[in-house]
Motif scaffolding. Structure first.
Motif, PDB file in Angstrom:
ATOM      1  N   THR A 146       0.815  -1.212   0.000  1.00  0.00           N
ATOM      2  CA  THR A 146       0.000   0.000   0.000  1.00  0.00           C
ATOM      3  C   THR A 146       0.851   1.266   0.000  1.00  0.00           C
ATOM      4  O   THR A 146       0.336   2.354  -0.255  1.00  0.00           O
ATOM      5  CB  THR A 146      -0.924   0.036   1.226  1.00  0.00           C
ATOM      6  N   GLY A 147       2.131   1.125   0.331  1.00  0.00           N
ATOM      7  CA  GLY A 147       3.008   2.281   0.401  1.00  0.00           C
ATOM      8  C   GLY A 147       2.896   3.062   1.694  1.00  0.00           C
ATOM      9  O   GLY A 147       3.557   4.090   1.872  1.00  0.00           O
ATOM     10  N   ARG A 148       2.071   2.576   2.620  1.00  0.00           N
ATOM     11  CA  ARG A 148       1.876   3.295   3.878  1.00  0.00           C
ATOM     12  C   ARG A 148       2.746   2.771   5.002  1.00  0.00           C
ATOM     13  O   ARG A 148       2.754   3.328   6.093  1.00  0.00           O
ATOM     14  CB  ARG A 148       0.401   3.200   4.305  1.00  0.00           C
ATOM     15  N   LEU A 149       3.461   1.693   4.749  1.00  0.00           N
ATOM     16  CA  LEU A 149       4.293   1.087   5.785  1.00  0.00           C
ATOM     17  C   LEU A 149       5.757   1.365   5.476  1.00  0.00           C
ATOM     18  O   LEU A 149       6.250   1.052   4.389  1.00  0.00           O
ATOM     19  CB  LEU A 149       4.052  -0.426   5.838  1.00  0.00           C
ATOM     20  N   GLN A 150       6.431   1.963   6.434  1.00  0.00           N
ATOM     21  CA  GLN A 150       7.861   2.229   6.303  1.00  0.00           C
ATOM     22  C   GLN A 150       8.613   1.200   7.134  1.00  0.00           C
ATOM     23  O   GLN A 150       8.606   1.246   8.359  1.00  0.00           O
ATOM     24  CB  GLN A 150       8.199   3.647   6.784  1.00  0.00           C
ATOM     25  N   GLY A 151       9.250   0.245   6.441  1.00  0.00           N
ATOM     26  CA  GLY A 151       9.955  -0.814   7.139  1.00  0.00           C
ATOM     27  C   GLY A 151      11.268  -0.348   7.736  1.00  0.00           C
ATOM     28  O   GLY A 151      11.840   0.666   7.319  1.00  0.00           O
ATOM     29  N   ARG A 152      11.735  -1.072   8.724  1.00  0.00           N
ATOM     30  CA  ARG A 152      13.023  -0.794   9.342  1.00  0.00           C
ATOM     31  C   ARG A 152      14.054  -1.773   8.803  1.00  0.00           C
ATOM     32  O   ARG A 152      13.736  -2.888   8.411  1.00  0.00           O
ATOM     33  CB  ARG A 152      12.925  -0.943  10.864  1.00  0.00           C
ATOM     34  N   SER A 153      15.315  -1.351   8.799  1.00  0.00           N
ATOM     35  CA  SER A 153      16.376  -2.221   8.295  1.00  0.00           C
ATOM     36  C   SER A 153      16.600  -3.400   9.229  1.00  0.00           C
ATOM     37  O   SER A 153      17.100  -4.443   8.820  1.00  0.00           O
ATOM     38  CB  SER A 153      17.678  -1.430   8.136  1.00  0.00           C
ATOM     39  N   SER A 154      16.261  -3.229  10.495  1.00  0.00           N
ATOM     40  CA  SER A 154      16.345  -4.324  11.463  1.00  0.00           C
ATOM     41  C   SER A 154      14.963  -4.525  12.057  1.00  0.00           C
ATOM     42  O   SER A 154      14.008  -3.860  11.678  1.00  0.00           O
ATOM     43  CB  SER A 154      17.362  -4.001  12.564  1.00  0.00           C
ATOM     44  N   GLY A 155      14.866  -5.428  13.000  1.00  0.00           N
ATOM     45  CA  GLY A 155      13.581  -5.591  13.667  1.00  0.00           C
ATOM     46  C   GLY A 155      12.790  -6.781  13.210  1.00  0.00           C
ATOM     47  O   GLY A 155      11.565  -6.769  13.269  1.00  0.00           O
ATOM     48  N   ILE A 156      13.456  -7.857  12.728  1.00  0.00           N
ATOM     49  CA  ILE A 156      12.782  -9.098  12.379  1.00  0.00           C
ATOM     50  C   ILE A 156      12.958 -10.067  13.548  1.00  0.00           C
ATOM     51  O   ILE A 156      14.086 -10.328  13.979  1.00  0.00           O
ATOM     52  CB  ILE A 156      13.350  -9.716  11.084  1.00  0.00           C
ATOM     53  N   TYR A 157      11.840 -10.612  14.040  1.00  0.00           N
ATOM     54  CA  TYR A 157      11.883 -11.438  15.245  1.00  0.00           C
ATOM     55  C   TYR A 157      11.080 -12.732  15.054  1.00  0.00           C
ATOM     56  O   TYR A 157      10.097 -12.758  14.319  1.00  0.00           O
ATOM     57  CB  TYR A 157      11.288 -10.673  16.434  1.00  0.00           C
ATOM     58  N   ASP A 158      11.513 -13.759  15.760  1.00  0.00           N
ATOM     59  CA  ASP A 158      10.702 -14.968  15.896  1.00  0.00           C
ATOM     60  C   ASP A 158       9.707 -14.748  17.029  1.00  0.00           C
ATOM     61  O   ASP A 158      10.081 -14.258  18.106  1.00  0.00           O
ATOM     62  CB  ASP A 158      11.573 -16.178  16.232  1.00  0.00           C
ATOM     63  N   LYS A 159       8.463 -15.120  16.791  1.00  0.00           N
ATOM     64  CA  LYS A 159       7.465 -15.106  17.871  1.00  0.00           C
ATOM     65  C   LYS A 159       7.515 -16.469  18.555  1.00  0.00           C
ATOM     66  O   LYS A 159       7.172 -17.487  17.970  1.00  0.00           O
ATOM     67  CB  LYS A 159       6.067 -14.841  17.314  1.00  0.00           C
ATOM     68  N   TRP A 160       7.978 -16.472  19.811  1.00  0.00           N
ATOM     69  CA  TRP A 160       8.021 -17.698  20.615  1.00  0.00           C
ATOM     70  C   TRP A 160       6.765 -17.766  21.467  1.00  0.00           C
ATOM     71  O   TRP A 160       6.352 -16.763  22.062  1.00  0.00           O
ATOM     72  CB  TRP A 160       9.246 -17.695  21.523  1.00  0.00           C
ATOM     73  N   LEU A 161       6.163 -18.936  21.521  1.00  0.00           N
ATOM     74  CA  LEU A 161       4.967 -19.149  22.333  1.00  0.00           C
ATOM     75  C   LEU A 161       5.270 -20.107  23.473  1.00  0.00           C
ATOM     76  O   LEU A 161       6.012 -21.073  23.313  1.00  0.00           O
ATOM     77  CB  LEU A 161       3.826 -19.716  21.481  1.00  0.00           C
ATOM     78  N   PHE A 162       4.665 -19.830  24.625  1.00  0.00           N
ATOM     79  CA  PHE A 162       4.797 -20.677  25.810  1.00  0.00           C
ATOM     80  C   PHE A 162       3.419 -20.894  26.423  1.00  0.00           C
ATOM     81  O   PHE A 162       2.559 -20.022  26.344  1.00  0.00           O
ATOM     82  CB  PHE A 162       5.695 -20.027  26.873  1.00  0.00           C
ATOM     83  N   LYS A 163       3.234 -22.054  27.034  1.00  0.00           N
ATOM     84  CA  LYS A 163       2.087 -22.267  27.907  1.00  0.00           C
ATOM     85  C   LYS A 163       2.619 -22.286  29.336  1.00  0.00           C
ATOM     86  O   LYS A 163       3.585 -22.991  29.642  1.00  0.00           O
ATOM     87  CB  LYS A 163       1.409 -23.603  27.594  1.00  0.00           C
ATOM     88  N   VAL A 164       1.985 -21.518  30.199  1.00  0.00           N
ATOM     89  CA  VAL A 164       2.463 -21.413  31.574  1.00  0.00           C
ATOM     90  C   VAL A 164       2.533 -22.787  32.238  1.00  0.00           C
ATOM     91  O   VAL A 164       3.478 -23.100  32.957  1.00  0.00           O
ATOM     92  CB  VAL A 164       1.559 -20.452  32.381  1.00  0.00           C
ATOM     93  N   ARG A 165       1.549 -23.643  31.978  1.00  0.00           N
ATOM     94  CA  ARG A 165       1.524 -24.959  32.608  1.00  0.00           C
ATOM     95  C   ARG A 165       2.659 -25.856  32.133  1.00  0.00           C
ATOM     96  O   ARG A 165       2.989 -26.846  32.786  1.00  0.00           O
ATOM     97  CB  ARG A 165       0.183 -25.634  32.333  1.00  0.00           C
ATOM     98  N   ASP A 166       3.258 -25.527  30.979  1.00  0.00           N
ATOM     99  CA  ASP A 166       4.336 -26.346  30.435  1.00  0.00           C
ATOM    100  C   ASP A 166       5.721 -25.821  30.762  1.00  0.00           C
ATOM    101  O   ASP A 166       6.732 -26.396  30.319  1.00  0.00           O
ATOM    102  CB  ASP A 166       4.193 -26.447  28.901  1.00  0.00           C
ATOM    103  N   LEU A 167       5.791 -24.735  31.509  1.00  0.00           N
ATOM    104  CA  LEU A 167       7.100 -24.206  31.888  1.00  0.00           C
ATOM    105  C   LEU A 167       7.832 -25.200  32.778  1.00  0.00           C
ATOM    106  O   LEU A 167       7.216 -25.869  33.617  1.00  0.00           O
ATOM    107  CB  LEU A 167       6.943 -22.879  32.638  1.00  0.00           C
ATOM    108  N   PRO A 168       9.146 -25.307  32.634  1.00  0.00           N
ATOM    109  CA  PRO A 168       9.900 -26.224  33.496  1.00  0.00           C
ATOM    110  C   PRO A 168       9.979 -25.675  34.919  1.00  0.00           C
ATOM    111  O   PRO A 168       9.713 -24.494  35.160  1.00  0.00           O
ATOM    112  CB  PRO A 168      11.282 -26.251  32.839  1.00  0.00           C
ATOM    113  N   PRO A 169      10.340 -26.525  35.883  1.00  0.00           N
ATOM    114  CA  PRO A 169      10.515 -26.025  37.249  1.00  0.00           C
ATOM    115  C   PRO A 169      11.698 -25.069  37.323  1.00  0.00           C
ATOM    116  O   PRO A 169      12.641 -25.169  36.546  1.00  0.00           O
ATOM    117  CB  PRO A 169      10.764 -27.298  38.061  1.00  0.00           C
ATOM    118  N   ALA A 170      11.619 -24.130  38.235  1.00  0.00           N
ATOM    119  CA  ALA A 170      12.689 -23.150  38.417  1.00  0.00           C
ATOM    120  C   ALA A 170      13.271 -23.286  39.817  1.00  0.00           C
ATOM    121  O   ALA A 170      12.590 -23.731  40.754  1.00  0.00           O
ATOM    122  CB  ALA A 170      12.173 -21.737  38.206  1.00  0.00           C
ATOM    123  N   GLU A 171      14.512 -22.893  39.969  1.00  0.00           N
ATOM    124  CA  GLU A 171      15.171 -22.899  41.265  1.00  0.00           C
ATOM    125  C   GLU A 171      14.829 -21.603  41.993  1.00  0.00           C
ATOM    126  O   GLU A 171      15.246 -20.514  41.590  1.00  0.00           O
ATOM    127  CB  GLU A 171      16.690 -23.002  41.075  1.00  0.00           C
TER     128      GLU A 171
END
Length: 298
Positions: A146-171
């Motif tokens: 559309t020409g309305r979006l100005q992209g950045r040279s950086s800023g590409i990310y993986d979206k990581w998903l977690f379920k709270v119930r599946d988190l490992p135990p923590a110390e």
């Protein structure tokens, strides 16, 4: 003719129900709206814009089958951002007709964003542009044409998903000389100084957070949940790394604070946007039993 957009000053219950049914693809926008409902200091210049295959959102015999939602903060300052979601992101097969429908909804919502920005600019100075946060790659591809979006040279990310119930135990127990705490305003100023991401201490201090401090109250590791419920600004000072502190802090923060956004009893989804080049943060996410789901940009 483009569909008519609905504009709201607070999230309507109908929309919240629709988004909950689209989890996890709707996670970012849903958590952002949940934060807006909880935050008494939500910006007065924020608006929710919805375009759907039914036209304006509202009472009716049928629910929308496809729709686009934007949460826009028209306040000035580095903390203001816009989050956008389209049911196109669900990953289901969409034919030419369905893609055209989504493109019309996106155009409708963007037109309304432009109009509202101009309207809110009367009598005060609006931001020169709107920052789109955690934008899905498929939606970005449409907006770029559309020409309305100005992209950045950086800023590409993986979206990581977690379920709270599946988190490992923590110390829970920390090494001698350290303790768990919450971020003070002074701590948040330290966080701002450690990153080149434009954020302010005023913004960070109101977010759910967790900090590991020395006995003299010096912060050495920290993490926050952003306004979209995602893990952000996870950091451990150089001399305290390779002790598992950041991992334990992330687990404890996600387990204890995701409920700020939702009342699902701790079973809910949460996320993190992680740069593809940040191998350390990618490793932490894997250790939390997370999975990459899609690509986003800012």
């Amino acid at each position: 003719m483009l569909p008519k957009a609905s504009v709201f000053t607070s999230p309507p219950a109908q929309l919240m129900g629709l988004l909950a049914e689209r989890l996890p693809s709707s996670l970012t926008i849903l958590r952002r709206l949940q934060f807006a409902l909880r935050d008494e200091s939500s910006p007065q210049h924020a608006r929710i814009i919805v375009g759907s295959d039914r036209g304006a959102l509202g009472p009716g015999p049928t629910e929308p089958r496809s729709y686009t939602v934007a949460y826009a903060d028209f306040s000035a300052g580095p903390d203001a951002q816009t989050v956008l979601y389209s049911t196109l992101e669900d990953g289901q097969a969409v034919g030419d007709g369905g893609r055209s429908e989504h493109e019309q909804q996106l155009a409708c919502v963007v037109d309304e964003l432009v109009r509202l920005r101009s309207e809110h600019g009367r009598g005060w100075r609006p931001p020169p542009r709107l920052l789109l946060g955690s934008l899905h790659a498929d939606v970005r591809a449409i907006l770029e044409r559309t020409g309305r979006l100005q992209g950045r040279s950086s800023g590409i990310y993986d979206k990581w998903l977690f379920k709270v119930r599946d988190l490992p135990p923590a110390e829970e127990r920390l090494p001698d000389g350290m303790y768990w705490g919450r971020a003070t305003f002074a701590d948040c100023r330290t966080v701002v100084a450690r990153t080149d991401i434009p954020r302010t201490a005023d913004f960070l201090v109101k977010l759910p957070n967790l900090v590991i401090k020395l006995q003299d109250h010096t912060p050495i590791a920290w993490g926050f949940l952003g306004v979209d419920g995602g893990l952000m600004s996870l950091h451990c000072e150089e001399s305290y790394r390779r002790k598992g502190l950041a991992r334990n802090l992330a687990i404890k923060l996600l387990r204890e604070s995701t409920g700020y956004f939702t009342d699902d009893g701790g079973e809910g989804w949460t996320s993190a946007d992680v740069s593809k080049d940040n191998s350390a943060s990618q490793a932490v996410c894997r250790s939390l039993n997370g999975q990459t789901a899609w690509v986003v940009s800012w």
